[in-house]
Design an enzyme around this catalytic site. Structure first.
Site, PDB file in Angstrom:
ATOM      1  N   GLY A 100       0.815  -1.211   0.000  1.00  0.00           N
ATOM      2  CA  GLY A 100       0.000   0.000   0.000  1.00  0.00           C
ATOM      3  C   GLY A 100       0.849   1.262   0.000  1.00  0.00           C
ATOM      4  N   GLU A 123       2.853  -8.122  -1.615  1.00  0.00           N
ATOM      5  CA  GLU A 123       1.591  -8.727  -1.170  1.00  0.00           C
ATOM      6  C   GLU A 123       1.555 -10.240  -1.365  1.00  0.00           C
ATOM      7  OE1 GLU A 123       1.834  -5.818  -2.601  1.00  0.00           O
ATOM      8  OE2 GLU A 123       0.367  -4.389  -1.836  1.00  0.00           O
TER       9      GLU A 123
HETATM   10  C1  3H9 Z   1      -0.693  -4.296   1.608  1.00  0.00           C
HETATM   11  O1  3H9 Z   1      -0.088  -3.268   1.662  1.00  0.00           O
HETATM   12  C2  3H9 Z   1      -2.004  -4.474   0.928  1.00  0.00           C
HETATM   13  C3  3H9 Z   1      -2.344  -3.347  -0.007  1.00  0.00           C
HETATM   14  O2  3H9 Z   1      -1.938  -3.641  -1.329  1.00  0.00           O
HETATM   15  C4  3H9 Z   1      -3.837  -3.196  -0.122  1.00  0.00           C
HETATM   16  C5  3H9 Z   1      -4.525  -2.438   0.892  1.00  0.00           C
HETATM   17  C6  3H9 Z   1      -5.954  -2.191   0.587  1.00  0.00           C
HETATM   18  N1  3H9 Z   1       1.548  -3.900   9.125  1.00  0.00           N
HETATM   19  O3  3H9 Z   1      10.053  -6.334   9.860  1.00  0.00           O
HETATM   20  P1  3H9 Z   1      10.390  -5.549  11.078  1.00  0.00           P
HETATM   21  C7  3H9 Z   1       5.652  -4.481  12.139  1.00  0.00           C
HETATM   22  S1  3H9 Z   1      -0.104  -5.688   2.422  1.00  0.00           S
HETATM   23  C8  3H9 Z   1       1.604  -4.046  10.461  1.00  0.00           C
HETATM   24  O4  3H9 Z   1      10.941  -6.270  12.238  1.00  0.00           O
HETATM   25  P2  3H9 Z   1      12.502  -4.230   9.657  1.00  0.00           P
HETATM   26  C9  3H9 Z   1       6.339  -5.803  12.433  1.00  0.00           C
HETATM   27  O5  3H9 Z   1       5.395  -6.786  12.783  1.00  0.00           O
HETATM   28  C10 3H9 Z   1       1.376  -5.143   3.210  1.00  0.00           C
HETATM   29  N2  3H9 Z   1       2.773  -4.223  11.124  1.00  0.00           N
HETATM   30  O6  3H9 Z   1      11.342  -4.326  10.725  1.00  0.00           O
HETATM   31  C11 3H9 Z   1       7.233  -5.395  13.583  1.00  0.00           C
HETATM   32  O7  3H9 Z   1       6.446  -5.335  14.753  1.00  0.00           O
HETATM   33  P3  3H9 Z   1       7.024  -5.805  16.164  1.00  0.00           P
HETATM   34  C12 3H9 Z   1       2.501  -5.065   2.268  1.00  0.00           C
HETATM   35  C13 3H9 Z   1       3.894  -4.242  10.401  1.00  0.00           C
HETATM   36  O8  3H9 Z   1      13.088  -2.901   9.831  1.00  0.00           O
HETATM   37  C14 3H9 Z   1       7.658  -3.986  13.217  1.00  0.00           C
HETATM   38  O9  3H9 Z   1       6.681  -3.521  12.284  1.00  0.00           O
HETATM   39  N3  3H9 Z   1       3.706  -4.714   2.977  1.00  0.00           N
HETATM   40  C15 3H9 Z   1       3.878  -4.116   9.007  1.00  0.00           C
HETATM   41  O10 3H9 Z   1      13.365  -5.428   9.709  1.00  0.00           O
HETATM   42  C16 3H9 Z   1       9.011  -3.900  12.588  1.00  0.00           C
HETATM   43  O11 3H9 Z   1       9.063  -4.787  11.483  1.00  0.00           O
HETATM   44  C17 3H9 Z   1       4.551  -5.635   3.454  1.00  0.00           C
HETATM   45  O12 3H9 Z   1       4.363  -6.825   3.290  1.00  0.00           O
HETATM   46  C18 3H9 Z   1       2.636  -3.923   8.359  1.00  0.00           C
HETATM   47  N4  3H9 Z   1       2.522  -3.759   7.032  1.00  0.00           N
HETATM   48  O13 3H9 Z   1      11.757  -4.285   8.243  1.00  0.00           O
HETATM   49  C19 3H9 Z   1       5.761  -5.117   4.184  1.00  0.00           C
HETATM   50  N5  3H9 Z   1       5.149  -4.205   8.551  1.00  0.00           N
HETATM   51  O14 3H9 Z   1       8.142  -4.863  16.430  1.00  0.00           O
HETATM   52  C20 3H9 Z   1       5.958  -5.846   5.482  1.00  0.00           C
HETATM   53  C21 3H9 Z   1       5.921  -4.362   9.634  1.00  0.00           C
HETATM   54  O15 3H9 Z   1       5.839  -5.664  17.043  1.00  0.00           O
HETATM   55  N6  3H9 Z   1       7.023  -5.296   6.266  1.00  0.00           N
HETATM   56  N7  3H9 Z   1       5.178  -4.392  10.750  1.00  0.00           N
HETATM   57  O16 3H9 Z   1       7.488  -7.199  15.952  1.00  0.00           O
HETATM   58  C22 3H9 Z   1       8.337  -5.517   5.989  1.00  0.00           C
HETATM   59  O17 3H9 Z   1       8.708  -6.093   4.972  1.00  0.00           O
HETATM   60  C23 3H9 Z   1       9.331  -5.031   6.996  1.00  0.00           C
HETATM   61  O18 3H9 Z   1       8.645  -4.829   8.204  1.00  0.00           O
HETATM   62  C24 3H9 Z   1      10.068  -3.722   6.632  1.00  0.00           C
HETATM   63  C25 3H9 Z   1      10.914  -3.247   7.845  1.00  0.00           C
HETATM   64  C26 3H9 Z   1      11.002  -3.978   5.431  1.00  0.00           C
HETATM   65  C27 3H9 Z   1       9.119  -2.619   6.282  1.00  0.00           C
END
Ligand code: 3H9
Length: 656
Positions: A100, A123
């Protein structure tokens, strides 16, 4: 969370501040909608810069909201409002613009980014496709081929690649915030900006190649549904009017969100992040680590050395003589040059790694290492000898780690004068690639040794999972149990190719017998021989694997193992079939047919009961940790969420 709107001359600056990753939760969506309304109504504002506080741009929708009913305003609607704004919106991206977040950036009229920024639509890794126009806007900015890769592959691209592809307009030379304002000032009085959705879509340059790319993605996905749906979404974007493609994308996104596969993938996403949250060390600071010693330059030792060098650590690799040291060095250099060739490291980084790497043949060379990782032959006497030598030579506060995959780490720790500094760091082969690191926690280990090991795992970009001391820890113990069960099934009526086929159909890349043939059968044979004397005579024992080895069938490298390999091509082995039938007969077992379902049910049941035992004995801290181990090191299909997720969610084979 706070989203603020400030004004710099004629430019409004909208700043999203929603830690940890600025996800587009409901409050953010509402704030963005409000920002569009207020900037549109303010005649003094000529352009808008959208930026984020903290370590990253918006990294996606809030995944935690996916299990709940969706709340207005919905992201797709907010993005249309931004896109249709009469004033140009400039997204200023640092960190990651994912899911998103990238959809939001694409709805803006321009994008500027730091050189380190990354852009992706991950996604599919959550069992989804983009749900806010990503599949439709992306091929209007980049080529159809790049769009297909990004949407169905889920891998992010770097800012330079994004610039080259047409996804962003500029890379900031220094201060992103200032450069974004300057960019906005440049475009605000220029020609009218075209909403991304109104641009024409980039058609494939070569339809044949594009279709082939699509079919390869579908094939590679095996049982994982989302990549195939993603391919269809991009095809829709190329063939349908934007509004129809948007409606189809949204419908597919909503449908996927409630599938068992997406639930399983979200479960693994959060489970992987929870493994490092360890109560025992929550107030303990890890030590600073810069220099690692590795003992043993075989496949494992070389892989561990490369993993450490790739993470920017200095490494001294110890071998018993010059010839072995040279071989170890060659293995490490090969891995590093492979990373350079594939563009995973820059030429400058590669040179730095070479400068930080040395080999040695005397223990004294390890005297400055803060952590020494032993990766020698899997034999208790050999390991104890290494630890006694380390005890006598390295600095007294150095952490001493063993990479054993089965042996008793308490017994190894007892070989040194200060057992509190001994820990197990169980890497998986190839160690520079595999994401999992089992951290085996012996009874006397000091808290800061544990905290430093967890921090080291993160530095190596691995997922640390704590395991207690037992034969095989978490992963190998479960694998031994289900391998044994598969061998029972051979006697009971199945053949190796049937078991392999059932496992592949379930989603494993390889079946257990194909995997053994690839790895070679001799190491497990040697281990069985060592353990023969202590084996419980009442235990059911299948002799077929030993007899295969006695026949000289050691797997792929000898051209035959469980299967035959003619010119590398796998074929059924009539000799193995005959051996299995005669062994069953010898034991008086009446063989019966097994369907693929029977086979998988038995394998899963065995994995799950061993996992529950591991949990009840406190070897693993949580069911989630076990799922993380099985998914990240043992090929359990990620979209099934792990053996205990399947059991607990009672979703059977997560085929949706
Ligand atoms: C989407 O976007 C759908 C849309 O197309 C449509 C919408 C209508 N949400 O990974 P980290 C938390 S689907 C909630 O350790 P890093 C994670 O759980 C989404 N929480 O950090 C953790 O929490 P905690 C598409 C999230 O620096 C904390 O943030 N996006 C989300 O190693 C730190 O995360 C993705 O799939 C989230 N979206 O890496 C991206 N993301 O501290 C998913 C993270 O409580 N995220 N958290 O354990 C990532 O790939 C990595 O988190 C990122 C940072 C690279 C951003």
């Amino acid at each position: 969370m706070s989203t603020t709107l400030s004004v710099e001359g004629e430019i409004a600056v909208v700043t999203i501040d929603n830690p940890p990753v600025n996800a587009t939760g409901r409050a953010v969506r509402q704030a963005l909608a409000d920002a569009v309304a207020s900037t549109e109504h303010n005649p003094d504002i000529k352009a808008v810069v959208l930026q984020c506080a903290g370590s990253t741009f918006v990294a996606g929708a809030d995944i935690r909201e996916f299990g709940k009913p969706p709340l207005e305003p919905h992201l797709p609607d907010v993005l249309v409002q931004i896109e249709n704004a009469t004033k140009p919106w400039v997204a200023a991206v640092h960190g990651s613009a994912l899911g998103g977040g990238l959809e939001l950036a694409m709805a803006c009229h321009y994008r500027i980014a730091t050189p380190q920024a990354r852009f992706g639509l991950p996604e599919v890794t959550l069992g989804l496709i983009p749900g806010a126009g990503g599949t439709i806007r992306l091929p209007r900015l980049v080529s159809a081929e790049t769009a297909l890769d990004m949407v169905a592959g889920g891998k992010p691209i770097t800012a330079p690649k994004a610039l080259e592809a047409g996804l962003i307009d500029e890379i900031s030379g220094g201060q992103l915030a200032e450069d974004a304002l300057a960019f906005a000032a440049k475009v605000m009085n220029g020609k009218t900006h075209v909403p991304t959705l109104d641009r024409s879509v980039n058609m494939p340059k070569d339809r044949g190649k594009f279709d082939l790319q699509a079919s390869i993605i579908r094939k590679k996905a095996r049982g994982h549904t989302a990549p195939s749906v993603a391919v269809t979404a991009v095809q829709n974007a190329l063939s349908m009017p934007a509004a129809d493609a948007l409606a189809a994308e949204r419908a597919a996104f909503i449908k996927l969100k409630s599938t068992p596969q997406s639930t399983a993938l979200r479960h693994i996403f959060f489970a992987e992040r929870a493994t490092a949250r360890i109560d025992r060390i929550k107030d303990v600071s890890p030590r600073d680590i810069s220099h690692i010693g590795v003992v043993g330059g075989g496949t494992m030792g070389a892989g561990i050395t490369a993993a450490c060098l790739l993470a920017g650590l200095d490494v001294t690799l110890l071998e018993r003589d010059n010839a072995a040291a040279e071989l170890g060095q060659d293995r490490v250099l090969n891995i590093l040059s492979g990373s350079l060739k594939r563009g995973l490291v820059s030429a400058e980084n590669h040179l730095q790694m070479l400068a930080g790497f040395r080999t040695a043949t005397e223990y004294v060379a390890l005297k400055n290492a803060q952590v020494v990782i032993e990766a020698v032959f899997e034999d208790m006497a050999v390991k104890k000898e290494v630890f006694a030598q380390l005890d006598a030579t390295v600095r007294p506060d150095a952490i001493l780690a063993t990479n054993t995959s089965y042996l008793d780490v308490n017994e190894i720790a007892a070989a040194v004068s200060e057992p509190g500094r001994v820990i197990g760091l169980h890497f998986f082969s190839p160690a520079h690639i595999m994401k999992l690191l089992e951290i085996v926690v012996p009874d006397q280990v000091a808290d800061d040794v544990l905290a430093t090991s967890v921090a080291l795992a993160k530095r190596l970009r691995k997922i640390p999972v704590l395991a207690g001391v037992c034969d095989g820890f978490i992963g190998n113990r479960i694998m031994s149990a289900y391998r044994r069960e598969c061998d029972y099934m051979l006697e009971d009526g199945a053949f190796p190719h049937e078991i392999d086929t059932a496992m592949r159909a379930f989603g494993f890349k390889m079946g257990i017998y194909q995997m053994q043939d690839l790895a070679g059968l001799e190491i497990a044979w040697a281990m069985r021989k060592r353990r023969a004397a202590t084996r419980d005579p009442a235990e059911r024992y299948v002799d077929i694997p030993d007899k295969l080895c006695e026949m000289g069938r050691f797997g792929r490298k000898t051209g035959c193992g469980w299967h035959n390999y003619n010119d590398g091509k796998e074929a059924r082995a009539p000799e193995v079939k005959a051996l299995i039938i005669s062994e069953a007969k010898r034991k008086g077992i009446t063989r019966k047919n097994f369907s693929a379902d029977d086979i998988m049910r038995r394998i899963l049941k065995c994995m799950q009961s061993e996992a529950q035992l591991i949990l009840s004995e406190g070897i693993a801290s949580s069911a989630d940790d076990i799922d993380v181990v099985m998914v990240n090191a043992y090929g359990f299909p990620r979209w099934m969420g792990g053996p205990l997720h399947l059991l607990n969610a009672d979703v059977g084979a997560a085929t949706g």
